[in-house]
Design an enzyme around this catalytic site. Sequence first.
Site, short mmCIF file in Angstrom:
data_model
loop_
_atom_site.label_atom_id
_atom_site.label_comp_id
_atom_site.label_asym_id
_atom_site.label_seq_id
_atom_site.Cartn_x
_atom_site.Cartn_y
_atom_site.Cartn_z
N ASP A 12 0.80 -1.23 0.00
CA ASP A 12 0.00 0.00 0.00
C ASP A 12 0.83 1.27 0.00
OD1 ASP A 12 -2.21 -1.68 0.13
OD2 ASP A 12 -2.21 -1.67 2.32
N LYS A 15 1.74 2.24 -5.06
CA LYS A 15 2.27 1.71 -6.32
C LYS A 15 1.34 2.00 -7.50
CE LYS A 15 2.32 -2.33 -4.36
NZ LYS A 15 2.06 -1.98 -2.96
N ALA A 38 -3.96 -7.74 -3.78
CA ALA A 38 -3.53 -6.38 -4.06
C ALA A 38 -4.72 -5.46 -4.24
CB ALA A 38 -2.69 -6.37 -5.35
N GLY A 39 -4.55 -4.22 -3.85
CA GLY A 39 -5.54 -3.18 -4.12
C GLY A 39 -4.78 -1.93 -4.50
N HIS A 40 -4.76 -1.61 -5.79
CA HIS A 40 -3.96 -0.49 -6.28
C HIS A 40 -4.89 0.64 -6.70
CE1 HIS A 40 -0.33 -3.31 -7.23
NE2 HIS A 40 -0.69 -3.33 -5.97
N GLN A 221 1.95 -5.99 -3.24
CA GLN A 221 2.41 -6.12 -1.86
C GLN A 221 3.71 -5.30 -1.66
OE1 GLN A 221 1.41 -9.48 -3.47
NE2 GLN A 221 -0.50 -8.52 -2.94
N THR A 236 3.10 -12.65 2.49
CA THR A 236 2.25 -13.22 1.45
C THR A 236 3.00 -14.41 0.84
OG1 THR A 236 0.82 -12.73 -0.42
CG2 THR A 236 3.01 -11.67 -0.43
P1 GDP Z 1 -0.85 0.42 -3.51
O1 GDP Z 1 -1.44 -0.88 -3.06
O2 GDP Z 1 0.62 0.48 -3.27
O3 GDP Z 1 -1.19 0.77 -4.93
O4 GDP Z 1 -1.48 1.53 -2.58
P2 GDP Z 1 -3.05 1.64 -2.17
O5 GDP Z 1 -3.82 2.13 -3.34
O6 GDP Z 1 -3.49 0.42 -1.48
O7 GDP Z 1 -2.95 2.74 -1.03
C1 GDP Z 1 -2.42 4.01 -1.25
C2 GDP Z 1 -3.49 5.05 -0.89
O8 GDP Z 1 -2.88 6.32 -0.78
C3 GDP Z 1 -4.56 5.20 -1.95
O9 GDP Z 1 -5.76 5.56 -1.32
C4 GDP Z 1 -4.04 6.35 -2.81
O10 GDP Z 1 -5.08 7.05 -3.47
C5 GDP Z 1 -3.39 7.20 -1.77
N1 GDP Z 1 -2.23 7.98 -2.22
C6 GDP Z 1 -1.24 7.62 -3.08
N2 GDP Z 1 -0.29 8.57 -3.13
C7 GDP Z 1 -0.67 9.54 -2.26
C8 GDP Z 1 -0.09 10.78 -1.83
O11 GDP Z 1 0.99 11.16 -2.24
N3 GDP Z 1 -0.79 11.49 -0.90
C9 GDP Z 1 -1.98 11.09 -0.40
N4 GDP Z 1 -2.58 11.87 0.51
N5 GDP Z 1 -2.57 9.94 -0.79
C10 GDP Z 1 -1.90 9.16 -1.68
P1 IMO Z 2 -0.94 -4.11 -2.30
O1 IMO Z 2 -0.48 -4.65 -3.64
C1 IMO Z 2 -0.96 -4.61 2.01
C2 IMO Z 2 -1.04 -8.70 3.56
C3 IMO Z 2 -2.28 -9.16 4.27
C4 IMO Z 2 -1.68 -10.16 5.24
C5 IMO Z 2 -0.58 -10.81 4.41
C6 IMO Z 2 -0.97 -12.10 3.74
O2 IMO Z 2 -2.23 -3.40 -2.34
O3 IMO Z 2 0.16 -3.37 -1.65
P2 IMO Z 2 -2.54 -12.77 1.70
O4 IMO Z 2 -3.91 -12.34 1.34
O5 IMO Z 2 -1.51 -12.44 0.69
O6 IMO Z 2 -2.48 -14.20 2.14
O7 IMO Z 2 -2.19 -11.92 3.02
O8 IMO Z 2 -0.22 -9.85 3.42
N1 IMO Z 2 -1.26 -8.17 2.20
C7 IMO Z 2 -1.19 -6.88 1.87
N2 IMO Z 2 -1.00 -5.79 2.65
N3 IMO Z 2 -1.08 -4.47 0.68
C8 IMO Z 2 -1.25 -5.55 -0.12
O9 IMO Z 2 -1.23 -5.47 -1.46
C9 IMO Z 2 -1.36 -6.83 0.48
N4 IMO Z 2 -1.55 -8.07 0.01
C10 IMO Z 2 -1.49 -8.89 1.07
O10 IMO Z 2 -2.92 -8.10 4.93
O11 IMO Z 2 -1.09 -9.49 6.31
MG MG Z 3 -2.95 -1.58 -1.80
#
Ligand code: GDP
Ligand code: IMO
Ligand code: MG
Length: 421
Positions: A12, A15, A38-40, A221, A236
């Site tokens: 998170d 990315k 993953a949640g991007h 991740q 993971t």
């Molecule tokens: P990822 O899994 O690495 O793609 O990250 P996530 O999407 O799970 O979580 C990142 C969160 O931070 C999302 O809600 C983005 O919209 C937000 N985000 C990304 N870059 C920035 C930043 O520079 N500032 C702020 N305030 N939010 C950001």
């Molecule tokens: P992105 O790509 C943050 C964590 C889970 C748990 C561990 C194992 O959005 O960064 P799994 O479902 O893989 O068996 O879970 O890994 N985890 C993540 N934490 N961002 C992620 O993906 C994750 N994918 C898995 O919370 O601790």
């Molecule tokens: Mg994420």
Amino acid sequence: MVDVILGLQWGDEGKGKIVDFFAKDYDLIARFQGGPNAGHTLYVNDKKVVLHQIPSGVFHTDTINLIGNGVVLDPITLKRECDTVASFGIDIRKNLFIAERTHLILPTHRALDKAAELSKGNQKIGSTLKGIGPTYMDKTGRNGLRVGDLLDKNFTSAYIKLRLKHQRLLDNFNFQEDITAWEEEFFETLEFLKTLNIVNGEYFINNHIKAGKKVLAEGAQGSMLDIDFGTFPYVTSSSTISAGVCSGLGVAPQQIRDVIGISKAYCTRVGSGPFPTELDNEIGEALRKTGNEFGATTGRPRRCGWIDLVALQFACMINGVTKIVMTKADVLDTFKELQVCTAYKVNGEETREIPFQMDRQKPEPVYESFAGWNMETSAAKLYADLPETMKTYVNFINQYLGVNIEFISNGPGREQIVQVK
Ligand code: GDP
Ligand code: IMO
Ligand code: MG
């Protein structure tokens, strides 16, 4: 030539936003590991989109996207995501390709994930329950079914055989949930999956490289969740580090140029496991609130803490990071004082190395304090617009890591990013 974007912390890091930002400079974006855990998050025309399976370059019509063999694929999630992407006018059949060696997540894999977590009680991993662990177990156990198998006339019998095996395991766990509805949806979405572009991923990507195309590999991740180098067993089940690009896509190591590591200006973790700089107090609460730190896949509150340079240096080392993008710098705008973890204390001794088993050795963070900037930075466009106090913070991190922060992200929007000059 392949560049890589991957997370340096526990996931998170932002990315999705950064891949989307850089995507215009590449011809092909490829996911190499992980799955719908993953949640991007990215913003398209100010609309928030969260991608789980499809690479984050999908909204750029000049770029094609590949789900690589190292990924595990849930067709149900993929179908839903394709519908979302199509609602933005994107033609998925033109710009999405799926490697035939990609392993399929079956409904019973999801059930097994849930059953295994329940059986662990308070030792649970905190899995996203998307079936990741059981699917990779079937891959390394040489039982899994792959996307290419769908086109084989024996697919259904192979499915039934594997399902039977899973059912025995589920019975052992005394798992009672009815998964018939999942299975129905699974088989429906398999028909959809068959209509997508299924390719030999390794020839596909290498032919692009040979033709001089630029490839960006998108990690999921983070390095501290890597199956080998993360905080095992709280990790993971895939290789989240740069080495995973080679096996997850079929590209040779010499093809990899830049490894762009993403780190937040602080640190978060979702799920169980050690997190030395975690702040279980009002500062952690303030980071969660200001940073809106709730899981993009599960909605769970993320654990928050200060930036950890011991862990970051480790991640830079194992990945060969050449550049860093620091995200969410704006989240620190209101903090008067910032702490940076520069060492761990383990059994009374200071160290800059990651201990073997963090949950047993319980490292205590050693901090250095920095003044906060106490001003809004989310509107900054140029490095010159950023406060000196932020530059001091950035320079200290650069020096410690021996790798430079080259971009600072200062908001979730596509254009909210400042190049360090
Ligand atoms: P990822 O899994 O690495 O793609 O990250 P996530 O999407 O799970 O979580 C990142 C969160 O931070 C999302 O809600 C983005 O919209 C937000 N985000 C990304 N870059 C920035 C930043 O520079 N500032 C702020 N305030 N939010 C950001
Ligand atoms: P992105 O790509 C943050 C964590 C889970 C748990 C561990 C194992 O959005 O960064 P799994 O479902 O893989 O068996 O879970 O890994 N985890 C993540 N934490 N961002 C992620 O993906 C994750 N994918 C898995 O919370 O601790
Ligand atoms: Mg994420």
